[in-house]
Write a protein that holds these residues in place. Structure first.
Motif, PDB file in Angstrom:
ATOM      1  N   ASP A  77     -42.019   0.207 -24.957  1.00 51.22           N
ATOM      2  CA  ASP A  77     -41.235  -0.375 -25.875  1.00 51.22           C
ATOM      3  C   ASP A  77     -40.283   0.442 -27.022  1.00 51.22           C
ATOM      4  N   LEU A  78     -39.338  -0.117 -27.488  1.00 53.53           N
ATOM      5  CA  LEU A  78     -38.335   0.744 -28.196  1.00 53.53           C
ATOM      6  C   LEU A  78     -39.033   1.542 -29.349  1.00 53.53           C
ATOM      7  N   GLU A  79     -40.138   0.857 -30.029  1.00 50.51           N
ATOM      8  CA  GLU A  79     -40.693   1.662 -30.979  1.00 50.51           C
ATOM      9  C   GLU A  79     -41.330   2.782 -30.756  1.00 50.51           C
ATOM     10  N   THR A  80     -42.006   2.545 -29.545  1.00 49.31           N
ATOM     11  CA  THR A  80     -42.810   3.895 -28.861  1.00 49.31           C
ATOM     12  C   THR A  80     -41.764   5.101 -28.405  1.00 49.31           C
ATOM     13  N   LEU A  81     -40.829   4.556 -27.674  1.00 45.14           N
ATOM     14  CA  LEU A  81     -39.731   5.412 -27.349  1.00 45.14           C
ATOM     15  C   LEU A  81     -39.220   6.107 -28.576  1.00 45.14           C
ATOM     16  N   LYS A  82     -38.902   5.541 -29.729  1.00 41.42           N
ATOM     17  CA  LYS A  82     -38.245   6.265 -30.783  1.00 41.42           C
ATOM     18  C   LYS A  82     -39.198   7.222 -31.297  1.00 41.42           C
ATOM     19  N   ASN A  83     -40.699   7.173 -31.428  1.00 40.08           N
ATOM     20  CA  ASN A  83     -41.584   8.135 -31.803  1.00 40.08           C
ATOM     21  C   ASN A  83     -41.925   9.146 -30.911  1.00 40.08           C
ATOM     22  N   LEU A  84     -41.558   9.227 -29.714  1.00 38.82           N
ATOM     23  CA  LEU A  84     -42.200  10.128 -28.643  1.00 38.82           C
ATOM     24  C   LEU A  84     -41.210  11.248 -28.853  1.00 38.82           C
ATOM     25  N   ASP A  85     -42.023  12.416 -28.465  1.00 41.82           N
ATOM     26  CA  ASP A  85     -41.051  13.841 -28.682  1.00 41.82           C
ATOM     27  C   ASP A  85     -40.390  14.156 -30.096  1.00 41.82           C
ATOM     28  N   ALA A  86     -40.819  13.684 -31.108  1.00 46.22           N
ATOM     29  CA  ALA A  86     -40.415  13.912 -32.333  1.00 46.22           C
ATOM     30  C   ALA A  86     -39.896  15.350 -32.799  1.00 46.22           C
ATOM     31  N   ASP A  87     -40.808  16.257 -32.128  1.00 52.06           N
ATOM     32  CA  ASP A  87     -40.213  17.575 -32.334  1.00 52.06           C
ATOM     33  C   ASP A  87     -39.125  18.065 -31.561  1.00 52.06           C
TER      34      ASP A  87
ATOM     35  N   GLN B 194     -34.097  13.973 -29.481  1.00 54.51           N
ATOM     36  CA  GLN B 194     -33.951  12.681 -30.474  1.00 54.51           C
ATOM     37  C   GLN B 194     -32.588  12.376 -30.549  1.00 54.51           C
ATOM     38  N   ARG B 195     -31.671  13.488 -30.507  1.00 47.27           N
ATOM     39  CA  ARG B 195     -30.039  12.894 -30.676  1.00 47.27           C
ATOM     40  C   ARG B 195     -29.827  12.281 -29.209  1.00 47.27           C
TER      41      ARG B 195
ATOM     42  N   LEU C 261     -30.108   4.483 -28.349  1.00 47.65           N
ATOM     43  CA  LEU C 261     -30.519   3.190 -28.910  1.00 47.65           C
ATOM     44  C   LEU C 261     -29.818   2.844 -30.077  1.00 47.65           C
ATOM     45  N   GLN C 262     -28.604   3.364 -30.405  1.00 46.15           N
ATOM     46  CA  GLN C 262     -27.698   2.985 -31.431  1.00 46.15           C
ATOM     47  C   GLN C 262     -27.468   1.547 -31.044  1.00 46.15           C
ATOM     48  N   GLY C 263     -27.535   0.823 -32.258  1.00 45.37           N
ATOM     49  CA  GLY C 263     -27.312  -0.758 -32.088  1.00 45.37           C
ATOM     50  C   GLY C 263     -28.291  -1.690 -31.219  1.00 45.37           C
ATOM     51  N   SER C 264     -29.419  -0.901 -31.232  1.00 49.14           N
ATOM     52  CA  SER C 264     -30.355  -1.933 -30.450  1.00 49.14           C
ATOM     53  C   SER C 264     -30.997  -2.857 -31.415  1.00 49.14           C
TER      54      SER C 264
END
Length: 187
Positions: free
Chosen positions: A22-32, A37-38, A44-47
């Motif tokens: 899901d989108l939330e999981t994707l956003k939080n993966l590989d935060a380092d 992240q870019r 996901l811009q505009g999701s």
């Protein structure tokens, strides 16, 4: 070979589709990982604005036959697909397809356009275009196929039927339809 096999998607040896998250999981993966992240921010811009009650993940709105020699020929894929116009296309013309679609709810990985082109019931050609991965957005997104050239000559002229579909890495078929064109000496 059955008709279904005629328009199957070509597989890349060794490629495995990414796991669905899901989108939330994707956003939080590989935060380092700053570069990742870019990339995810751009994808996901505009999701947030793409949420809707429509359950479809991909809504294919239209396809344009684009040639530098004339105005685009447009297939409206939002309504009744049984009454699509028959186009006249000039032999030897350069062209590419422009595909307009919306993605909603989640990222669509490996969106592809595939078709099989028939003349007098015999498959003449099969195309398989990787369009890419797209994040959900409220606005329409456009994908372009590479430039190609129509065949030419007396034997190439005639009526063609195209069986097309949009499919993704999860093998989910988003739209399938038939359309036709006549290849002639001139537009």
């Amino acid at each position: 070979m059955s008709e279904k096999e005629d328009i199957e998607v070509e597989e890349t040896p060794g490629y495995q589709a990414p796991k669905k998250v899901d989108l939330e999981t994707l956003k939080n993966l590989d935060a380092d990982d700053e570069a990742l992240q870019r990339w995810k921010a751009a994808l996901l811009q505009g999701s947030e604005a793409a949420e809707t009650d429509d359950p479809r993940r991909v809504i294919v709105e239209g396809m344009k036959f684009h040639s530098p020699d004339r105005e685009d020929l447009v297939l409206d894929l939002k309504g009744d697909l049984s009454n699509l116009p028959n186009f006249v296309i000039k032999q030897g013309s350069q062209f590419r397809l422009k595909i307009d679609f919306k993605v909603q709810h989640e990222v669509v990985a490996g969106l592809k356009y595939v078709d099989a082109i028939y003349r007098k019931g015999i498959r003449m050609m099969r195309n398989n275009y990787m369009l890419g991965s797209y994040g959900p957005k409220a606005e329409t997104q456009t994908a372009l196929t590479p430039w190609d050239e129509m065949p030419s000559g007396m034997l190439a002229r005639g009526h063609y039927t195209v069986k097309s579909k949009f499919i993704d890495d999860d093998k989910e078929e988003h739209l399938a339809w038939e359309w036709s064109f006549d290849l002639k000496k001139d537009w």
